[in-house]
Design an enzyme around this catalytic site. Structure first.
Site, mmCIF file in Angstrom:
data_model
loop_
_atom_site.group_PDB
_atom_site.id
_atom_site.type_symbol
_atom_site.label_atom_id
_atom_site.label_comp_id
_atom_site.label_asym_id
_atom_site.label_seq_id
_atom_site.Cartn_x
_atom_site.Cartn_y
_atom_site.Cartn_z
ATOM 1 N N CYS A 467 47.192 88.947 60.057
ATOM 2 C CA CYS A 467 46.732 87.705 59.424
ATOM 3 C C CYS A 467 47.985 87.043 58.875
ATOM 4 O O CYS A 467 48.862 86.665 59.657
ATOM 5 C CB CYS A 467 45.673 87.972 58.360
ATOM 6 N N SER A 468 48.102 86.888 57.573
ATOM 7 C CA SER A 468 49.329 86.321 57.014
ATOM 8 C C SER A 468 50.274 87.427 56.571
ATOM 9 O O SER A 468 51.324 87.636 57.158
ATOM 10 C CB SER A 468 48.991 85.388 55.846
ATOM 11 N N TRP A 471 47.555 92.512 54.857
ATOM 12 C CA TRP A 471 46.934 93.524 53.991
ATOM 13 C C TRP A 471 45.493 93.171 53.604
ATOM 14 O O TRP A 471 44.869 93.924 52.864
ATOM 15 C CB TRP A 471 47.767 93.760 52.739
ATOM 16 N N LYS A 509 46.044 95.044 48.326
ATOM 17 C CA LYS A 509 46.385 94.849 46.911
ATOM 18 C C LYS A 509 45.146 95.017 46.029
ATOM 19 O O LYS A 509 44.623 94.049 45.464
ATOM 20 C CB LYS A 509 47.018 93.479 46.707
#
Length: 639
Positions: A467-468, A471, A509
Site C-alpha cells: 500500500c503506502s 503496515w 502500528k
C-alpha cells in the site's frame, strides 16, 4: 525536537494524501527514510476517535480476561521527573480489598485511583441510579448504593474508553434544574455511559480532570520510552504480569518462531536454491527498524545491493517473502511503495530484486504481479509527497481501491452511530448501516484478498503486495490470503502465529492505530478490527474449515483495546525487543493456550489443505452482530 516543530513535518504516506500531520511523539529510536524524502521518527502519539453513544446498562463482558491501557510517550524526562509525574497523576486513595465490591477483580488490581459519589442514567429507568464511580488502574466501575441492591452496573477497562466529554451547561448561569449535566463516556466497543454530577464546587471539572489523567496519560504527561519500567508502569499490564508470573516468560511469547514458520512452508534454511532465510541483513534492525530481524529474500540476489533498495522504498521496507508454495513455487511478497516521486525516479537495484522474485517461481515466462491496495488516485497523489508506484516493464500492476485509515475511521464512527440509534429507534437501521459503508469496505478488502489468492493458486503467479508504508492494508491482504491458502493458519495456534507474523513482527502500528492512552484521533483506525471482521466472514461461509471459533475473534478484539497484555501495545518488533515487552507484560495468547477448549470449533472437520474462495457478493457479507451489537438492549448473542 520540540512539539511545535514536529507538527510542521509532513503527513505519512500511509494516509494517501499530502496534508500536514501533527507528530507529537518520538516512538522509534532512530530516524527512517520517509516517503516524502524527509526524515521521520516513525510512530506518532496520535489516535482516532471511535466513539459511540448508547445509554443503557452494559454489564461487563470481561469477568477476568480483559486488559488495561498502555501507550507511548511525548518528549523526554529524567527518571526522577517521570516517577514524580506518574505518582502525582495517579495517587492511590484506597485498596480494593477495603471495598466490599460484588465483583471478582484481577490479580494485581489492588489500588483504587478514583472514588466519587455520582449518578448514572440509563434509558430503561426514569430515576438515575445513585452510587460510586470507582476507578482502579485497570477498570472503571459504577457501583450502586442503597436503597438499590448493591451491584456493578458499569464495568469497562480504561483502555476501552475512547472519549470523555462534558454534557450540559458550561456555566452555572445556563444550567437548568432539569437539564442533563455531567460527563459522557464513549467506548471503543460501542458502549456509552452518562454520569450526572453535582452542579457546584467544580465537581465535574475535577472529575473530568482526574479521569483524563487516568485514561489518557500520554495526552497529559511525558515519559521516556527508552525506559521500559517507566513506560509499562503507567499501565495495568505490568501489575498483572507481576502477580501472575513475575520471574518467567509466559508461553504466549514463545508461540511464534520465525525460522520454524518459514521452514514449515518448505524453505530450507541453508540449502534452498530459490530463497534464503537471512538473519544477518536486518540484525539489530539495522536495515529497516519496522521489519522483523529475520527476513526471506531471493537466493540469487546480491545482498550488498539491499541498502539501495531500502533507500528507494518508503520506510526502508524492502520486498521480502510472506508466503511460499512448495508445490508451485508461487509466492506472496510484501513491501512499501517505491519512492518514485513526480520525477518518476527508478532504481536498478529495486527492479533487479523484483526480477529475482519473479525468477524464483519456476513457472518461467510469467511477469511478477504487483497488487497495490490503494485507489490509483491516492497512489498518484502520493507521488507529490515523494511516494508513488511501480511502472516497470517486467511487472503487471493492479490497484484495488481499499481506502485509507481516515476513511475507515469515519466509516466505523458511522457504524457506531447506526448501532446507537438502533438501540432507541430502528426505523432507519438499514439505511444507517448502508450509509456507514462499513460492509462495503469489508467487501473491498475481501475482494482484493480473493484476487490475490486467485493469482497465486489458480494462475500460479508470484505477487508483490503493498500500500503506502506497507503496515496497514498490506497486512490485511497478505494475512487474509494466507488464511485462505494455507490450512495451517486456520488452526487455533496457526491463527495466532499468523497475527504474530504478518501484523506484529512486520510492524503494524498497534499503539497508534488503537490510540492507547491518548485521546487524539488523528492516527486511530480500525485496520486490524477489519481483519478480524473479514475472518468472521470466512468463518460464516466455511464453518467446518477452522479449528477456532468466533469467541476467539471477540476475545482478541477485546484484548486489542483493553491492554491487560503486552501483545498489542507497541508499534514494531524492534520496540518490543528494546522495551523487553515479554519481561514486563504477559502475552495475550497465554490465557488462550491455557484454556484452548473455550476457543475450539466443534464443527471443525475439514482439515484438508484445500484453498478457500469465499463468495464476495453483497448478500454474503454479513454484519458481525455478536461483536458490534452485543451491548444493544435485547440483543441475544448466538454464541
Amino acid at each position: 525536537m520540540s512539539r511545535d516543530s514536529m507538527k510542521k513535518m509532513t503527513r505519512s504516506n500511509s494516509d494517501d494524501d499530502v496534508r500536514l500531520r501533527p507528530m507529537a511523539t518520538l516512538i522509534h529510536s532512530k530516524p527512517t527514510s520517509h516517503g516524502a524524502g524527509e526524515m521521520s521518527f516513525g510512530a506518532r502519539d496520535d489516535g482516532s476517535s471511535m466513539s459511540s453513544s448508547n445509554e443503557y446498562v452494559a454489564l461487563s463482558s470481561y469477568p477476568n480476561t480483559s486488559s488495561a491501557a498502555a501507550g507511548t510517550t511525548r518528549g523526554y524526562l529524567s527518571d526522577r521527573q517521570h516517577v514524580t509525574a506518574v505518582s502525582e497523576q495517579q495517587p492511590t486513595i484506597a485498596h480494593t480489598y477495603e471495598l466490599s465490591l460484588p465483583i471478582k477483580l484481577l490479580s494485581g488490581e489492588d489500588d483504587v485511583k478514583l472514588r466519587e459519589d455520582i449518578t448514572y442514567r440509563t434509558n430503561n429507568r426514569s430515576v438515575p441510579y445513585r452510587g460510586e464511580l470507582i476507578v482502579t488502574k485497570y477498570r472503571l466501575m459504577f457501583v450502586t448504593k442503597s436503597p438499590d441492591p448493591i451491584q456493578v452496573l458499569v464495568d469497562v477497562p480504561l483502555g476501552m474508553i475512547s472519549q470523555i466529554e462534558k454534557i450540559g451547561g458550561q456555566t452555572r448561569s445556563n444550567i437548568s434544574d432539569g437539564a442533563a449535566y455531567g460527563i459522557e463516556i464513549n467506548c471503543k466497543d460501542l458502549r456509552h455511559f452518562f454520569f450526572g454530577n453535582a452542579k457546584e464546587q467544580n465537581q465535574r471539572r475535577n472529575l473530568l480532570d482526574h479521569l483524563t489523567r487516568l485514561v489518557f496519560p500520554f495526552s497529559i504527561s511525558k515519559a521516556d520510552i527508552t525506559n521500559p519500567i517507566q513506560f509499562f508502569n503507567s499501565f495495568f499490564a505490568m501489575d498483572y504480569k507481576k502477580k501472575i508470573c513475575s520471574n518467567t516468560i509466559d508461553d504466549g511469547w514463545l508461540l511464534y518462531n520465525k525460522m520454524k514458520d518459514y521452514t514449515r512452508m518448505g524453505i530450507q534454511q541453508n540449502s534452498d536454491p530459490h530463497w534464503t532465510i537471512n538473519a544477518e541483513i536486518n540484525k539489530n534492525y539495522a536495515l529497516c527498524d519496522t521489519y522483523p530481524d529475520i527476513v526471506v529474500l531471493p537466493s540469487s540476489f546480491d545482498t550488498s545491493r539491499l541498502q539501495r533498495v531500502a533507500d528507494f522504498r518508503s520506510r526502508n521496507r524492502i520486498p521480502v517473502l510472506s508466503w511460499y508454495s512448495r508445490e508451485t513455487y508461487a509466492t506472496i511478497t510484501r513491501s512499501s511503495q517505491p519512492l518514485t516521486g513526480l520525477a518518476n525516479r527508478t532504481c536498478d537495484d529495486d527492479i533487479e530484486l523484483l526480477r529475482k522474485i519473479a525468477d524464483a517461481n519456476v513457472n518461467q515466462g510469467f511477469k511478477l504481479v504487483i497488487l497495490d491496495a490503494r485507489p490509483k488516485v491516492n497512489a498518484m497523489a502520493n507521488m507529490a509527497n515523494g511516494g508513488g508506484y511501480e511502472d516497470y516493464p517486467n511487472c503487471e500492476l493492479e490497484f484495488h481501491n481499499i481506502q485509507n485509515i481516515h476513511v475507515m475511521r469515519e466509516s466505523l464512527r458511522k457504524l457506531h452511530a447506526a448501532v446507537r440509534n438502533a438501540a432507541h429507534e430502528d426505523k432507519t437501521w438499514f439505511s444507517d448501516l448502508e450509509n456507514s459503508n462499513w460492509l462495503f469496505h469489508i467487501r473491498a478488502i475481501l475482494t482484493a484478498a480473493i484476487r490475490l489468492v486467485s493469482l497465486v493458486h489458480n494462475e500460479k503467479r508470484s505477487v508483490l503486495v503493498h500500500c503506502s508504508d506497507g503496515w496497514d492494508r498490506t497486512a490485511q491482504l497478505t494475512s487474509l490470503a494466507m488464511l485462505m491458502l494455507d490450512a495451517h493458519y486456520r488452526t487455533l495456534n496457526g491463527y495466532m502465529i499468523l497475527i504474530e507474523k504478518e501484523w506484529i513482527s512486520f510492524g503494524h502500528k498497534f499503539f497508534l492505530r488503537i490510540g492507547h492512552g491518548d485521546k487524539s484521533d488523528s492516527e486511530r483506525s480500525p485496520v486490524f478490527l477489519q481483519f478480524l471482521d473479514c475472518t468472521f466472514q470466512l468463518l460464516q461461509q466455511f464453518p467446518s474449515a477452522f479449528e477456532f471459533n468466533e469467541k476467539l475473534l471477540i476475545t482478541i478484539a477485546d484484548n486489542l483495546y483493553s491492554c491487560q497484555y503486552g501483545t498489542f501495545l507497541l508499534n514494531s518488533d524492534k520496540l518490543r525487543t528494546d522495551m523487553k515487552v515479554s519481561e514486563y507484560t504477559m502475552s495475550a495468547w497465554t490465557p488462550i493456550l491455557r484454556e484452548r477448549s473455550l476457543y475450539l470449533n466443534p464443527f471443525y472437520t475439514d482439515k484438508s489443505d484445500k484453498v478457500l474462495i469465499p463468495n464476495n457478493s453483497s448478500r454474503h457479507i454479513k454484519l458481525w452482530k455478536n461483536y458490534y451489537c452485543r451491548y444493544m438492549p435485547g440483543y441475544r448473542s448466538t454464541l
